[in-house]
Design an enzyme around this catalytic site. Structure first.
Site, PDB file in Angstrom:
ATOM      1  NE  ARG A  47       0.444  -0.085  10.061  1.00  0.00           N
ATOM      2  CZ  ARG A  47       0.176   0.454   8.635  1.00  0.00           C
ATOM      3  NH1 ARG A  47      -0.643  -0.383   8.402  1.00  0.00           N
ATOM      4  NH2 ARG A  47       0.966   1.149   8.374  1.00  0.00           N
ATOM      5  CD  GLU A 104       5.427   3.396   0.021  1.00  0.00           C
ATOM      6  OE1 GLU A 104       6.066   2.871   0.196  1.00  0.00           O
ATOM      7  OE2 GLU A 104       5.064   3.700   1.480  1.00  0.00           O
TER       8      GLU A 104
END
Lengths: 181, 181
Positions: B67, B104
């Site tokens: 992204r 994460e």
């Protein structure tokens, strides 16, 4: 702004680096990273792709991860269009449509969000490289499933011997740099 | 051209879609695809990122797949800079440097071409999302290994509660859209 600079006199092909035997023995990989590194070559590549499509009234640029995103986002912006990322399975968080396709080196699946574009939208398909046409053909299938219309396909590099252009008939195909061997 | 249009009066946050429980239960995913789909929001996002960095004399924008490539390429072009893609292992065809980092949701590795930038180059790190800062911190490590200087980090979205900004000290950090919850 880059788009106002002259794009004449820049030989984009000179910025492609040949890497022999990648990703497999016998394959010459056309490495676009030196082109991306050069500010002027990068700007010229986006400007030339945009110039090809500027009169096509494109609503959305659809491009596959990952390398298709690099020029695809800039191209969408240059065309005043929206950008639709096509991704590997599991990456898009909302409802998706998917298409399988044969890569030059295997099988894969691409997904787009099911609500990505409105029916009748005019779509430009972009990727950095046109090889066998499998990826772009899958994108074309996805655009059709979404109810959009593929207006054209625009690539940075085309490997003509692999015949991808034929697989994309009847869509117009444009590439900035072509290899015949 | 988009960069000449006014960027005032566009609320980019309104284009972010919240997806509950993605990719795991309890996580609210901030989906940027509606922003990318909107031509004006896309143009405004690139213009605002470029405005932040326009006086920083950036030589290269470094961004991670996938992204980070979408706005990263456009941002590099807008800044008249080059673009350096940071990729998952095995994707870049030439000699690479690599950095491990904690995501994460797990562990990962990013690579850049070892000859990507010249020593002393002024680098802007970009990604769509600043969460824990693991990815951007790995990019910062890679830029240092290459001999470059991280001038700033610019993101589309920042999740402040995850503390990524602290992890990037002493680099200046800018985000267009921030969430405090």
């Amino acid at each position: 702004m880059p788009a106002q600079r002259s794009t004449e006199g820049v030989n984009l092909r000179a910025f492609i680096r040949d890497i022999p035997d990648f990703p497999r023995p016998g394959i010459v990989f056309r490495d676009i990273t030196p082109l991306l590194l050069d500010p002027r070559a990068l700007a010229v590549a986006v400007a030339r792709l945009a110039r090809y499509a500027q009169d096509l009234e494109i609503d959305f640029v659809v491009a596959p991860e990952a390398r298709g995103f690099i020029l695809g986002g800039a191209l969408a912006q240059a065309l005043h269009a929206g950008f639709v990322p096509a991704r590997r399975p599991g990456k898009l968080p909302h409802e998706t449509l998917s298409a399988e396709y044969a890569l030059e080196y295997g099988l894969d699946v691409l997904e787009v969000h099911a609500d990505a574009i409105a029916g009748g939208a005019r779509v430009l398909i972009h990727d950095d490289l046109l090889a066998t046409g499998g990826t772009a053909s899958a994108l074309s299938d996805l655009v059709a499933k979404l109810g959009g219309e593929v207006i054209a396909c625009a690539f940075l590099v085309e490997l003509r011997l692999l015949g991808g252009r034929k697989r994309l008939v009847p869509h117009p195909v444009h590439a900035l740099i072509t290899y015949d061997e």
